[in-house]
Design an enzyme around this catalytic site. Structure first.
Site, PDB file in Angstrom:
ATOM      1  N   THR A 139       0.829  -1.202   0.000  1.00 37.54           N
ATOM      2  CA  THR A 139       0.000   0.000   0.000  1.00 37.54           C
ATOM      3  C   THR A 139       0.868   1.258   0.000  1.00 37.54           C
ATOM      4  O   THR A 139       2.053   1.225   0.348  1.00 37.54           O
ATOM      5  CB  THR A 139      -0.898   0.069   1.244  1.00 37.54           C
ATOM      6  N   ASP A 140       0.265   2.365  -0.379  1.00 36.81           N
ATOM      7  CA  ASP A 140       0.923   3.655  -0.184  1.00 36.81           C
ATOM      8  C   ASP A 140       1.014   3.927   1.316  1.00 36.81           C
ATOM      9  O   ASP A 140       0.429   3.222   2.131  1.00 36.81           O
ATOM     10  CB  ASP A 140       0.158   4.759  -0.920  1.00 36.81           C
ATOM     11  N   TRP A 141       1.730   4.964   1.667  1.00 36.20           N
ATOM     12  CA  TRP A 141       2.159   5.163   3.052  1.00 36.20           C
ATOM     13  C   TRP A 141       1.037   5.672   3.965  1.00 36.20           C
ATOM     14  O   TRP A 141       0.291   6.585   3.618  1.00 36.20           O
ATOM     15  CB  TRP A 141       3.322   6.145   3.063  1.00 36.20           C
TER      16      TRP A 141
END
Length: 586
Positions: A305-307
């Protein structure tokens, strides 16, 4: 050294899948949980291990590796010397080797090779060779050059122990206002796919293995069509919209990535609005990650996932709303469950191993579900050869990273990316002219002519400018150049004033397709760059290097045309000033 008989998964003669199962069978729940988190890490001074960074809330290297059993990290910041990065990396691997199972660390990074006049960005490049941004690579239209860049970056990364690239970015720049176009290959799906695939081949090599850097392509299923061009790092940019019903078009570059063997995928923060897919952020979206990515495209690589989707961690000390769009109401634990159910393997920017362990112990997540992702994550480490040799040659690092050959290749790419958009005959500049310059170091300009103090004394003026963007409330927001593409009145007035005195060349850092008409009307020539030093620019302006760059997107005629265009449809602004592919020769 531990013998393979003690740790049978170290037997390199066994098939990777068998080695994965041998190791997985020995892992505790705590050790499995550690695989699922990839977050920022810092190095200590002079290549030593770090005790952490309280300003960014980053624990010590030892706490991450030994206490939390984590072994995937995104290196934050950079050292001035490649050998310091390499030495730190080896110490971190020694720390990992001291743990019960000795699982090696995988170090990742955001892009590090771009040239920038921004001191912060230049510091991030550190000792690495400097190249145009991906939009500039797109302006070269040269897949062989892009693959060569990837190969050089691969050699520099592996020399210091970086084995995962959190790039390329193959989102399509179909919304002219979008803040993250600079790291894309532009507006055209075919070009983005061709160059993205070349990029992956360069980083991963002819065959994936011990010399490779694994690429994490982003942002599936295409992060470009943001409502009003706002970015979904922020609550006002969370909606990804498809007024042209053009969702499928944004998948095209990813098909080329899959064909090239891209190993990892990152979905974006945005939530699709008005489509067949659930209106939640893509990292939580089972329709997209399982239905589309896993099942339709058959992707069995790693999805990270993105942060910050789970815990809403502040970015750079700024306090922002959740980036868990559509599921803001869920608790962090509930978000974690939804991400795993969606089909992701790793939580980007998170380190909450205890939370995942408790979810398994409470029965909300099965250990069998962990094993599915753990196999992918371990398989990558084995395929990269990290279990055989996790260490790098510290003594060789400084000779490889930023070598004269690699720097020369980067500068040549900078020259090749510069696009001449208009020219009334002032270009190429004659040798020995009296030059008035702004945004160029006078010592560099003096190699091409006599530098004078005022436009009135000059034979030609060169002004280096930045495409416009709106100032926002916080420093972090202002890293994302968003809002109107019109130049402020004072910028246009200044160009007009200089141009009234002397033939004037405007060089524009065109990170977004600005409304250039007012400058084109006043300047003798307008050129565009996407990361080029002053020497590379002046080589092109004086004819010492050919002008070969071509626009990677349309340049709109007005903001009204931008506002009337559809965010998901390429080349949709009416009557653009310059078309995709425009670029004059000198």
């Amino acid at each position: 050294m531990t013998e393979p008989t003690e740790r049978p998964w170290l037997n390199a003669e066994l098939p990777v899948e068998e080695r994965v199962e041998l190791l997985l069978g020995e892992m505790t729940l705590e050790e499995k949980a550690g695989l699922f988190f990839q977050t920022m890490i810092v190095m200590g001074e002079g290549g030593e291990l770090s005790e952490g960074d309280s300003a960014f809330g980053i624990p010590s290297n030892r706490e991450y590796v030994v206490e939390r059993h984590m072994n995937h990290f995104n290196l934050l910041g950079v050292a001035p010397k490649a050998s310091d990065i390499a030495a730190w990396h080896n110490k971190l691997q020694e720390l990992a080797a001291s743990t019960r199972l000795g699982i090696p660390v995988s170090i990742s990074t955001d892009p590090r090779h771009s040239f920038s006049d921004n001191p912060g960005a230049t510091m991030f490049a550190g000792p690495f060779s400097q190249w145009p941004e991906p939009l500039g690579l797109a302006a070269t239209r040269d897949a062989e050059l892009v693959e060569r860049f990837g190969d050089i970056a691969r050699q520099e990364y592996t020399a210091v122990g970086i084995r995962v690239a959190l790039h390329p970015q193959v989102d399509l720049a179909t919304e002219p206002r979008w803040a993250r176009q600079l790291q894309t290959f532009g507006e055209d799906a075919a070009l983005a796919g061709e160059l993205g695939a070349a990029y992956v081949r360069g980083f991963q090599g002819a065959s994936f293995g011990p010399g490779s850097v694994s690429t994490m392509t982003k942002h599936f299923p295409g992060g470009g069509p943001q409502k009003d061009g706002e970015d979904p790092h922020f609550d006002y940019g969370r909606e990804q919209v498809y007024p042209g019903d053009n969702f499928e078009h944004h998948l095209l570059p990813f098909e080329d990535i899959f064909a090239a063997g891209g190993r990892q995928i990152m979905p974006y923060y945005g939530m699709p609005v008005g489509t067949q897919y659930e209106e939640v952020g893509f990292g939580f979206n089972k329709d997209v990650l399982t239905g589309l990515l896993r099942e339709r495209f058959g992707f069995d690589g790693i999805v990270c996932t993105d942060w910050g989707l789970v815990t809403d961690q502040p970015i750079m000390g700024a306090d922002f709303a959740a980036r868990a769009w559509g599921v803001e109401h869920l608790t962090p634990a509930e978000r974690m469950v939804k991400i795993l159910d969606a089909g992701a393997d790793q939580f980007g920017g998170e380190s909450e191993t205890a939370m995942l362990i408790e979810l398994v112990r409470s029965g909300e997540v099965s250990e069998e579900r962990l094993d599915v992702s753990a196999r992918r994550l371990l398989r990558e480490k084995f395929a990269l050869g990290l279990f055989e040799n996790p260490y790098v040659d510290v003594a060789a690092a400084d000779a490889i990273v930023g070598s004269a050959e690699f720097r020369a290749a980067g500068e040549q790419a900078q020259r090749a990316s510069i696009a001449v958009l208009s020219n009334d005959g002032v270009l190429p500049l004659r040798a020995g002219l009296k030059l008035y310059v702004e945004g160029i170091d006078s010592e560099v300009a003096a190699r091409y002519g006599e530098v004078v103090a005022t436009p009135q004394e000059a034979d030609a003026a060169i002004l280096r400018l930045q495409a416009p963007y709106e100032q926002r409330a916080t420093m972090f927001e202002n890293f994302f150049h968003a809002g109107s593409l019109d130049f402020p009145e004072e910028v246009v007035a200044h160009v007009a004033e200089v141009a009234a005195s002397v033939p004037t060349v405007v060089d524009m850092f065109l990170d977004r397709p600005a409304v250039l008409g007012p400058l084109v009307d006043r300047a003798s020539a307008v050129v565009a760059n996407w990361g080029a030093n002053a020497g590379a620019l002046l080589d092109v302006l004086t004819g010492q290097a050919s002008a070969t760059g071509k626009l990677p997107f349309d340049v709109p005629r007005s903001m009204a045309a931008v506002e009337a265009s559809r965010a998901d449809v390429p080349f949709d602004t009416a009557d653009p000033l310059f078309r995709f592919g425009h670029g004059l020769s000198l």
